[in-house]
Write a protein that holds these residues in place. Structure first.
Motif, short mmCIF file in Angstrom:
data_model
loop_
_atom_site.label_atom_id
_atom_site.label_comp_id
_atom_site.label_asym_id
_atom_site.label_seq_id
_atom_site.Cartn_x
_atom_site.Cartn_y
_atom_site.Cartn_z
N ALA A 86 0.83 -1.20 0.00
CA ALA A 86 0.00 0.00 0.00
C ALA A 86 0.87 1.25 0.00
CB ALA A 86 -0.93 0.00 1.21
N LEU A 87 1.94 1.25 0.76
CA LEU A 87 2.83 2.42 0.80
C LEU A 87 3.52 2.62 -0.54
CD1 LEU A 87 4.44 2.02 4.33
CD2 LEU A 87 2.75 3.72 3.62
N MET A 88 3.88 1.52 -1.22
CA MET A 88 4.55 1.65 -2.51
C MET A 88 3.57 2.10 -3.60
SD MET A 88 7.43 -1.35 -2.62
CE MET A 88 6.31 -2.72 -2.42
N GLY A 124 2.59 11.56 12.15
CA GLY A 124 3.60 11.29 11.15
C GLY A 124 3.06 10.59 9.92
N PHE A 125 3.81 10.73 8.83
CA PHE A 125 3.51 10.03 7.59
C PHE A 125 4.51 8.90 7.41
CE2 PHE A 125 1.18 13.84 6.88
CZ PHE A 125 0.22 13.54 5.92
N LEU A 126 4.01 7.77 6.96
CA LEU A 126 4.85 6.60 6.71
C LEU A 126 5.14 6.50 5.22
CD1 LEU A 126 2.83 4.15 8.96
CD2 LEU A 126 5.03 5.20 9.53
N GLN A 127 6.37 6.10 4.90
CA GLN A 127 6.79 5.91 3.52
C GLN A 127 7.63 4.65 3.42
OE1 GLN A 127 8.86 9.86 3.21
NE2 GLN A 127 7.99 9.81 1.16
N ALA A 128 7.54 4.00 2.25
CA ALA A 128 8.54 2.96 1.96
C ALA A 128 9.88 3.65 1.84
CB ALA A 128 8.18 2.25 0.66
N VAL A 133 15.58 0.69 -13.77
CA VAL A 133 15.83 0.43 -12.35
C VAL A 133 15.19 1.53 -11.54
CG1 VAL A 133 17.58 0.17 -10.55
CG2 VAL A 133 18.00 -0.78 -12.83
N THR A 134 14.46 1.15 -10.49
CA THR A 134 13.83 2.12 -9.61
C THR A 134 14.22 1.83 -8.16
OG1 THR A 134 11.81 0.91 -9.01
CG2 THR A 134 11.82 2.07 -11.12
N ASP A 135 14.01 2.84 -7.31
CA ASP A 135 14.15 2.57 -5.88
C ASP A 135 12.83 2.01 -5.36
OD1 ASP A 135 12.39 4.72 -5.43
OD2 ASP A 135 13.99 6.12 -4.90
N LEU A 136 12.73 1.83 -4.07
CA LEU A 136 11.55 1.17 -3.50
C LEU A 136 10.30 2.03 -3.61
CD1 LEU A 136 11.06 -1.56 -2.15
CD2 LEU A 136 11.20 -0.42 0.06
N THR A 169 0.39 2.44 -13.47
CA THR A 169 1.18 2.98 -12.37
C THR A 169 1.57 4.43 -12.58
OG1 THR A 169 2.08 0.74 -12.03
CG2 THR A 169 3.20 2.57 -10.91
N TRP A 170 2.02 4.75 -13.79
CA TRP A 170 2.59 6.07 -14.02
C TRP A 170 1.95 6.85 -15.17
CZ3 TRP A 170 6.73 2.20 -13.49
CH2 TRP A 170 7.29 2.19 -12.20
#
Length: 423
Positions: free
Chosen positions: A31-33, A91-95, A116-119, A221-222
């Motif tokens: 969900a965070l991603m 607070g906000f949570l993030q991957a 290539v992407t980060d998380l 996604t994008w």
């Protein structure tokens, strides 16, 4: 020591709780991603779990460096828009973007593209190389691995940072055997278990998917699919393929993986025979090959999509007519798909999508006439992302973040994390 029935029950209960905790961890991270930064209440609502469960699991994920929390001034520094959030939310949570990297490789007949992407899904590196049509799969595999290493190096990473790699290839993938089925003539990967072959060289999970479906994931996604949950992607190219996402999840092709071949739905049962064994398949009327064949007396045998678009822009009547007819026959087939699946949005990609409303408007008009009242209210949009392997590779990286099994476990067991610069 004697093992009692009560001991056995306790062990099973402990195992069940551990499995449930692992499942919830995967759900929260996914969900965070997918949604980006969330506060705990939003995360609990999206995942359908209690706030207590969220707090308990998030504590472990934060301790393991998989999730990070932004509070106070850090919220703005991390680029999080908190304007519409209740001021009482903390607070906000993030991957954690630095917790790992995902990679996608997409192979076409003449090209391989890597991404290539980060998380968090942010692009770290992207590039492609060419390949001759007759290049065997072994050489393509080597080229793909070399490209992957080059991309990781340019991003300051190595293979140890990867959490997974997804590979896109033309043609259907048998979900039972993992072997790529035949599609286009000269398809180098036909008969190959691509996941197994790449798995010999990569110490991370390897996913393999049809590259049109990966384009669908990229758009969802994008691109043009953002904000929708039920999306049908249609690729009008040399062939015609499709990708379907239902409630945000990619449909992998049914019982064996052969689904999505919308190009081989019959648009005219009395039409010409198709190599697939059917008659009057959509691919015979609305593919790039069919359009070029119909226009060869006007534009010549050597014409390509650029010549077609130039003629259409100049108002050349035959070109405009052929493109509109391709849109109309596509709309008739899509009307049946809408009645069956009722997608919220249809995204049209591939080379013919570059014709814009010359193809899209006949599709929309035919849907309004032919689909049922409850299913005809569907958005039809052109794809937003770059065509072909570039979009497929980015969709492959997104698929890694969405569907790699035990992603949380892989991240927690990973090597030293890269420093996080998001906050």
């Amino acid at each position: 020591m004697r093992w009692s029935i009560l001991d056995d029950v306790a062990a099973k209960d402990t195992g069940s709780l551990r499995a449930l905790r692992r499942t919830n961890s995967e759900r929260l991270l996914s969900a965070l991603m997918e949604h980006g930064a969330l506060h705990r209440a939003e995360l609990a609502r999206i995942c359908g779990v209690s706030r207590t469960t969220v707090s308990t699991i998030v504590s472990d994920l934060v301790a393991g460096g998989v999730v990070i929390e932004a509070v106070g001034d850090q919220v703005a520094q991390a680029g999080i828009d908190a304007s519409e959030v209740d001021g009482r939310a903390r607070g906000f949570l993030q991957a954690n973007p630095g917790a790992g990297a995902a990679a996608g490789l997409d192979f076409t007949l003449e090209r391989v593209w890597g991404h290539v992407t980060d998380l968090s899904g942010t692009s770290l590196a992207s590039a492609g190389v060419t390949a001759a049509r007759d290049t065997p799969w072994q050489e393509r595999l080597t080229a793909g691995l070399d490209l992957l290493d080059d991309l990781l190096t340019s991003a300051g990473l190595d293979r140890g940072a990867l959490v997974g790699v997804a590979i896109g290839v033309p043609g259907p993938i048998d979900l039972l055997s993992g072997v790529v089925g035949p599609s286009l003539p000269g398809q180098a990967w036909a008969g190959v278990n691509v996941a197994a072959e790449f798995g010999r060289h990569l110490a991370v999970p390897v996913l393999v998917e049809n590259n049109t479906r990966l384009e669908a994931v990229a758009e969802f996604t994008w691109g043009a699919g953002r904000g929708s949950r039920d999306v049908l992607y249609l690729g009008l190219s040399t062939g015609i393929g499709s990708g379907l996402l239902v409630d945000g999840n990619l449909h992998h092709g049914g019982a064996r993986g052969g689904g999505g071949e919308i190009g081989h739905i019959s648009a005219d049962p009395s039409g010409a025979a198709c190599p697939c064994g059917n008659r009057g398949c959509l691919v015979q009327y609305a593919s790039l090959f069919a359009v070029l064949k119909a226009l060869s007396p006007v534009l010549g045998d050597d014409a390509g999509i650029d010549e077609v678009l130039a003629a259409a822009e100049a108002g050349q009547e035959d070109t405009v007519r052929v493109l509109r007819e391709a849109g109309e026959v596509t709309g008739r087939v899509l009307a049946n798909i809408c009645n069956l699946l009722n997608p919220e949005r249809i995204i049209v990609g591939g080379e013919l999508a570059r014709a814009g409303d010359l193809v899209l408007e006949p599709i929309r008009a035919t849907l309004r006439r032919s689909a049922m009242a409850l299913t005809r209210d569907v958005e039809v949009m052109a794809a937003e992302l770059d065509l072909g392997a570039r979009a497929g590779a980015s969709g492959a990286a997104a698929l890694v973040l969405r569907q790699t099994d035990q992603l949380v476990a892989a991240l927690l067991a990973g090597a030293e994390l890269r420093p996080n610069e998001a906050v």
